[in-house]
Motif scaffolding. Sequence first.
Motif, PDB file in Angstrom:
ATOM      1  N   GLY A  30      -4.613   4.067  29.350  1.00 28.23           N
ATOM      2  CA  GLY A  30      -5.471   3.953  28.178  1.00 28.23           C
ATOM      3  C   GLY A  30      -6.680   3.070  28.389  1.00 28.23           C
ATOM      4  O   GLY A  30      -7.658   3.175  27.657  1.00 28.23           O
ATOM      5  N   LEU A  31      -6.635   2.199  29.370  1.00 24.46           N
ATOM      6  CA  LEU A  31      -7.815   1.384  29.662  1.00 24.46           C
ATOM      7  C   LEU A  31      -8.959   2.240  30.204  1.00 24.46           C
ATOM      8  O   LEU A  31     -10.124   1.866  30.096  1.00 24.46           O
ATOM      9  N   LEU A  32      -8.610   3.382  30.783  1.00 25.06           N
ATOM     10  CA  LEU A  32      -9.625   4.252  31.381  1.00 25.06           C
ATOM     11  C   LEU A  32     -10.032   5.400  30.470  1.00 25.06           C
ATOM     12  O   LEU A  32     -11.212   5.719  30.367  1.00 25.06           O
ATOM     13  N   VAL A  33      -9.055   6.061  29.854  1.00 25.08           N
ATOM     14  CA  VAL A  33      -9.344   7.239  29.017  1.00 25.08           C
ATOM     15  C   VAL A  33      -8.483   7.230  27.765  1.00 25.08           C
ATOM     16  O   VAL A  33      -7.390   6.674  27.759  1.00 25.08           O
ATOM     17  N   LEU A  34      -8.984   7.834  26.721  1.00 26.80           N
ATOM     18  CA  LEU A  34      -8.245   8.057  25.475  1.00 26.80           C
ATOM     19  C   LEU A  34      -7.583   6.813  24.901  1.00 26.80           C
ATOM     20  O   LEU A  34      -6.452   6.868  24.412  1.00 26.80           O
ATOM     21  N   ASN A  35      -8.297   5.685  24.959  1.00 21.93           N
ATOM     22  CA  ASN A  35      -7.682   4.448  24.491  1.00 21.93           C
ATOM     23  C   ASN A  35      -7.394   4.452  22.994  1.00 21.93           C
ATOM     24  O   ASN A  35      -6.517   3.736  22.552  1.00 21.93           O
ATOM     25  N   LEU A  36      -8.077   5.266  22.228  1.00 20.71           N
ATOM     26  CA  LEU A  36      -7.810   5.359  20.796  1.00 20.71           C
ATOM     27  C   LEU A  36      -6.419   5.944  20.538  1.00 20.71           C
ATOM     28  O   LEU A  36      -5.759   5.575  19.571  1.00 20.71           O
ATOM     29  N   ALA A  69      -4.877  -4.347  24.550  1.00 17.58           N
ATOM     30  CA  ALA A  69      -6.121  -4.427  25.328  1.00 17.58           C
ATOM     31  C   ALA A  69      -6.905  -3.121  25.230  1.00 17.58           C
ATOM     32  O   ALA A  69      -8.147  -3.138  25.196  1.00 17.58           O
ATOM     33  N   ASP A  70      -6.208  -1.987  25.178  1.00 17.08           N
ATOM     34  CA  ASP A  70      -6.885  -0.695  25.005  1.00 17.08           C
ATOM     35  C   ASP A  70      -7.729  -0.699  23.731  1.00 17.08           C
ATOM     36  O   ASP A  70      -8.888  -0.276  23.733  1.00 17.08           O
ATOM     37  N   LEU A  71      -7.137  -1.178  22.660  1.00 16.74           N
ATOM     38  CA  LEU A  71      -7.847  -1.190  21.385  1.00 16.74           C
ATOM     39  C   LEU A  71      -8.983  -2.208  21.372  1.00 16.74           C
ATOM     40  O   LEU A  71     -10.045  -1.966  20.789  1.00 16.74           O
ATOM     41  N   VAL A  72      -8.784  -3.340  22.040  1.00 16.26           N
ATOM     42  CA  VAL A  72      -9.834  -4.353  22.123  1.00 16.26           C
ATOM     43  C   VAL A  72     -11.012  -3.822  22.934  1.00 16.26           C
ATOM     44  O   VAL A  72     -12.180  -4.002  22.547  1.00 16.26           O
ATOM     45  N   VAL A  73     -10.720  -3.155  24.047  1.00 17.90           N
ATOM     46  CA  VAL A  73     -11.784  -2.563  24.868  1.00 17.90           C
ATOM     47  C   VAL A  73     -12.529  -1.509  24.069  1.00 17.90           C
ATOM     48  O   VAL A  73     -13.764  -1.447  24.096  1.00 17.90           O
ATOM     49  N   ALA A  76     -14.790  -3.229  21.590  1.00 19.11           N
ATOM     50  CA  ALA A  76     -15.931  -3.850  22.257  1.00 19.11           C
ATOM     51  C   ALA A  76     -16.989  -2.805  22.603  1.00 19.11           C
ATOM     52  O   ALA A  76     -18.193  -3.012  22.358  1.00 19.11           O
ATOM     53  N   PHE A  77     -16.559  -1.688  23.158  1.00 20.46           N
ATOM     54  CA  PHE A  77     -17.519  -0.641  23.504  1.00 20.46           C
ATOM     55  C   PHE A  77     -18.104   0.033  22.272  1.00 20.46           C
ATOM     56  O   PHE A  77     -19.246   0.484  22.289  1.00 20.46           O
ATOM     57  N   MET A  78     -17.327   0.103  21.190  1.00 19.70           N
ATOM     58  CA  MET A  78     -17.862   0.654  19.952  1.00 19.70           C
ATOM     59  C   MET A  78     -18.969  -0.233  19.395  1.00 19.70           C
ATOM     60  O   MET A  78     -19.946   0.263  18.842  1.00 19.70           O
ATOM     61  N   GLN A  79     -18.834  -1.536  19.552  1.00 19.99           N
ATOM     62  CA  GLN A  79     -19.867  -2.448  19.079  1.00 19.99           C
ATOM     63  C   GLN A  79     -21.139  -2.306  19.905  1.00 19.99           C
ATOM     64  O   GLN A  79     -22.242  -2.394  19.374  1.00 19.99           O
ATOM     65  N   VAL A  80     -20.989  -2.065  21.193  1.00 23.31           N
ATOM     66  CA  VAL A  80     -22.142  -1.940  22.074  1.00 23.31           C
ATOM     67  C   VAL A  80     -22.836  -0.598  21.889  1.00 23.31           C
ATOM     68  O   VAL A  80     -24.055  -0.521  21.767  1.00 23.31           O
ATOM     69  N   ASP A  81     -22.036   0.499  21.861  1.00 24.33           N
ATOM     70  CA  ASP A  81     -22.600   1.849  21.823  1.00 24.33           C
ATOM     71  C   ASP A  81     -22.749   2.418  20.410  1.00 24.33           C
ATOM     72  O   ASP A  81     -23.433   3.412  20.235  1.00 24.33           O
ATOM     73  N   VAL A  84     -17.512   6.158  18.835  1.00 24.27           N
ATOM     74  CA  VAL A  84     -16.061   6.042  18.901  1.00 24.27           C
ATOM     75  C   VAL A  84     -15.572   6.225  20.323  1.00 24.27           C
ATOM     76  O   VAL A  84     -14.431   5.978  20.637  1.00 24.27           O
ATOM     77  N   SER A  85     -16.423   6.654  21.225  1.00 25.37           N
ATOM     78  CA  SER A  85     -16.024   6.835  22.623  1.00 25.37           C
ATOM     79  C   SER A  85     -16.965   6.059  23.510  1.00 25.37           C
ATOM     80  O   SER A  85     -18.006   5.578  23.078  1.00 25.37           O
ATOM     81  N   TRP A  86     -16.607   5.975  24.778  1.00 27.22           N
ATOM     82  CA  TRP A  86     -17.469   5.286  25.727  1.00 27.22           C
ATOM     83  C   TRP A  86     -17.406   5.991  27.057  1.00 27.22           C
ATOM     84  O   TRP A  86     -16.468   6.722  27.338  1.00 27.22           O
ATOM     85  N   SER A  87     -18.425   5.815  27.860  1.00 23.22           N
ATOM     86  CA  SER A  87     -18.470   6.418  29.189  1.00 23.22           C
ATOM     87  C   SER A  87     -19.113   5.428  30.150  1.00 23.22           C
ATOM     88  O   SER A  87     -19.757   4.473  29.751  1.00 23.22           O
TER      89      SER A  87
END
Length: 88
Positions: A30-36, A69-73, A76-81, A84-87
């Motif tokens: 989940g740290l890499l893909v589909l962490n939601l 940690a999956d949800l925290v990551v 964090a990426f949702m705040q930056v981007d 709901v997803s990140w790449s």
Amino acid sequence: MQLTAPATSRTGTRDADGMAVASFILGLLGLLVLNLFLGPIAIALAGVALWRGTARRGRALLGLTLGVADLVVLLAFMQVDSTVSWSF
């Protein structure tokens, strides 16, 4: 007529151990893909494994930590981007 063997305490422990390992693997993945999706599943599996008294308590706690940690990551990426997803 019974088609399966009756559940024993050994079967329950083995199931809980499997859940602990699954939570660790899903949390790590989940740290890499589909962490939601994988984060909450890892948290739930770790919680059930701990509740059932797994022999692999450290693995279950690691799965729980990685699920959080999956949800925290993701947050964090949702705040930056602002998505709901990140790449990469």
